[in-house]
Design a protein around this motif. Structure first.
Motif, PDB file in Angstrom:
ATOM      1  N   ALA A 196       0.880  -1.204   0.095  1.00 57.01           N
ATOM      2  CA  ALA A 196      -0.002   0.074   0.225  1.00 57.01           C
ATOM      3  C   ALA A 196       0.973   1.174   0.104  1.00 57.01           C
ATOM      4  CB  ALA A 196      -1.012   0.101   1.099  1.00 57.01           C
ATOM      5  N   LEU A 197       1.761   1.346   0.822  1.00 57.54           N
ATOM      6  CA  LEU A 197       2.918   2.352   0.632  1.00 57.54           C
ATOM      7  C   LEU A 197       3.449   2.643  -0.729  1.00 57.54           C
ATOM      8  CD1 LEU A 197       4.744   1.937   4.177  1.00 57.54           C
ATOM      9  CD2 LEU A 197       3.459   4.124   3.236  1.00 57.54           C
ATOM     10  N   ALA A 198       3.689   1.699  -1.571  1.00 55.07           N
ATOM     11  CA  ALA A 198       4.353   1.746  -2.670  1.00 55.07           C
ATOM     12  C   ALA A 198       3.409   2.526  -3.659  1.00 55.07           C
ATOM     13  CB  ALA A 198       4.882   0.429  -3.229  1.00 55.07           C
ATOM     14  N   GLU A 199       2.049   2.096  -3.513  1.00 51.72           N
ATOM     15  CA  GLU A 199       0.970   2.774  -4.371  1.00 51.72           C
ATOM     16  C   GLU A 199       0.915   4.275  -3.787  1.00 51.72           C
ATOM     17  OE1 GLU A 199      -1.786  -1.052  -4.695  1.00 51.72           O
ATOM     18  OE2 GLU A 199      -2.606   0.573  -3.498  1.00 51.72           O
ATOM     19  N   ILE A 200       0.924   4.670  -2.649  1.00 45.90           N
ATOM     20  CA  ILE A 200       0.787   6.066  -2.134  1.00 45.90           C
ATOM     21  C   ILE A 200       1.923   6.698  -2.627  1.00 45.90           C
ATOM     22  CG2 ILE A 200       0.961   7.451  -0.001  1.00 45.90           C
ATOM     23  CD1 ILE A 200      -0.879   5.590   1.322  1.00 45.90           C
ATOM     24  N   ARG A 201       3.064   6.323  -2.518  1.00 47.10           N
ATOM     25  CA  ARG A 201       4.292   6.988  -2.859  1.00 47.10           C
ATOM     26  C   ARG A 201       4.627   7.178  -4.405  1.00 47.10           C
ATOM     27  NH1 ARG A 201       8.010   4.013   1.579  1.00 47.10           N
ATOM     28  NH2 ARG A 201       7.590   5.193   3.349  1.00 47.10           N
ATOM     29  N   GLY A 202       3.716   6.362  -5.322  1.00 46.16           N
ATOM     30  CA  GLY A 202       3.903   6.317  -6.569  1.00 46.16           C
ATOM     31  C   GLY A 202       4.710   5.580  -7.369  1.00 46.16           C
ATOM     32  N   GLU A 203       5.199   4.588  -6.278  1.00 48.29           N
ATOM     33  CA  GLU A 203       6.299   3.575  -6.920  1.00 48.29           C
ATOM     34  C   GLU A 203       5.550   2.584  -7.656  1.00 48.29           C
ATOM     35  OE1 GLU A 203       9.227   4.644  -2.876  1.00 48.29           O
ATOM     36  OE2 GLU A 203       8.222   2.679  -3.289  1.00 48.29           O
ATOM     37  N   ALA A 204       4.233   2.252  -7.233  1.00 50.72           N
ATOM     38  CA  ALA A 204       3.404   1.192  -8.018  1.00 50.72           C
ATOM     39  C   ALA A 204       2.053   1.686  -8.350  1.00 50.72           C
ATOM     40  CB  ALA A 204       3.399  -0.012  -7.099  1.00 50.72           C
ATOM     41  N   HIS A 205       1.385   1.299  -9.388  1.00 45.86           N
ATOM     42  CA  HIS A 205       0.081   1.634  -9.519  1.00 45.86           C
ATOM     43  C   HIS A 205      -1.008   0.481  -9.090  1.00 45.86           C
ATOM     44  CE1 HIS A 205       1.424   5.035 -12.286  1.00 45.86           C
ATOM     45  NE2 HIS A 205       2.070   3.971 -12.812  1.00 45.86           N
ATOM     46  N   PRO A 206      -2.046   1.010  -8.650  1.00 48.84           N
ATOM     47  CA  PRO A 206      -3.076  -0.079  -7.988  1.00 48.84           C
ATOM     48  C   PRO A 206      -3.451  -0.905  -9.046  1.00 48.84           C
ATOM     49  CG  PRO A 206      -3.677   2.337  -7.378  1.00 48.84           C
ATOM     50  CD  PRO A 206      -2.432   2.489  -8.301  1.00 48.84           C
ATOM     51  N   ALA A 207      -2.996  -2.199  -8.865  1.00 52.07           N
ATOM     52  CA  ALA A 207      -3.585  -3.215  -9.631  1.00 52.07           C
ATOM     53  C   ALA A 207      -4.282  -4.487  -9.210  1.00 52.07           C
ATOM     54  CB  ALA A 207      -2.160  -3.669 -10.581  1.00 52.07           C
ATOM     55  N   SER A 208      -4.655  -5.516 -10.154  1.00 53.27           N
ATOM     56  CA  SER A 208      -5.305  -6.732  -9.436  1.00 53.27           C
ATOM     57  C   SER A 208      -4.357  -7.528  -8.916  1.00 53.27           C
ATOM     58  CB  SER A 208      -6.102  -7.384 -10.550  1.00 53.27           C
ATOM     59  OG  SER A 208      -7.078  -6.537 -11.389  1.00 53.27           O
ATOM     60  N   TYR A 209      -4.580  -8.297  -7.769  1.00 50.28           N
ATOM     61  CA  TYR A 209      -3.772  -9.176  -7.253  1.00 50.28           C
ATOM     62  C   TYR A 209      -4.690 -10.372  -6.702  1.00 50.28           C
ATOM     63  CZ  TYR A 209      -4.959  -6.895  -2.584  1.00 50.28           C
ATOM     64  OH  TYR A 209      -5.657  -6.281  -1.579  1.00 50.28           O
TER      65      TYR A 209
END
Length: 214
Positions: free
Chosen positions: A99-112
């Protein structure tokens, strides 16, 4: 009832019109009420590192908890903090890394799909004194908070909890938590806890299922 229903629709409509930077949170699974994450966040908030915490409203989603951790980390960079803060932040960042990676823009929300995010094994011994009230065949026990309404048997109890979740895109969240409770008197009892489906629409989450709330 009609007025209340129309008012609810109006509120939902206004929330959907919020600016994108406010309504950008993706769907996210919930953190159990008995998780160590809550006292850790409370400690950081008590030290003044989190000013936007929603005290008294739980459970938090993983995204909301990660947002508070990110706020605390940013505050800790500019303020003098006790030695416990870096250790708390390190543990929280490890626990909420996705979740932190998504907030920091290091990852895009995706299916999992995480069929098994947690596995917990527990042994509980329950023994209480006889009720002193006349003609009452019962026993008195100390309070057991955040146990999802499970009524444990006298003496020995064994418990196995599993939890998993899945996200489809950034808008649909599914999660499940079966628990198996065993005792000498009652045998084995399998039930489902905190099983829900949630849809994220802008800043509004609509969910259905069985959830523990505080």
């Amino acid at each position: 009832m009609v007025i209340s229903f129309r008012f609810t629709l109006l509120v939902l409509g206004l929330l959907l019109l919020l600016p994108p930077h406010i309504s950008a949170a993706p769907a996210s699974s919930l953190i159990p009420l008995n998780s160590w994450v809550y006292p850790a966040l409370d400690k950081l908030a008590g030290l003044g590192l989190i000013e936007s915490a929603l005290q008294g409203t739980r459970p938090y989603s993983r995204h909301e908890a990660a947002r508070q951790v990110h706020e605390a980390a940013m505050s800790a960079e500019t303020e003098a903090t006790p030695a416990v803060v870096p250790e708390l932040l390190k543990r929280l960042e490890s626990e909420l890394s996705d979740a932190l990676a998504e907030i920091r823009g290091e990852a895009h929300p995706a299916s999992y799909l995480k069929p098994l995010r947690r596995l917990e094994l527990a042994y509980l011994h329950r023994e209480g004194e006889a009720n002193s009230y006349p003609r009452t065949n019962a026993s008195q026990f100390s309070l057991n908070t955040n146990n999802d309404g499970i009524d444990y048997a006298q003496k020995s109890n064994g418990e196995v909890r599993l939890a998993g979740d899945a996200r489809l895109g950034r808008f649909l969240q599914l999660e499940w938590q079966p628990v198996l409770v065993t005792s000498a008197d009652d045998g084995a009892d399998l039930r489902w806890l905190n099983t829900r489906a949630a849809v994220q629409i802008g800043a509004v989450e609509i969910s259905a299922g069985r959830q523990s709330l505080w």
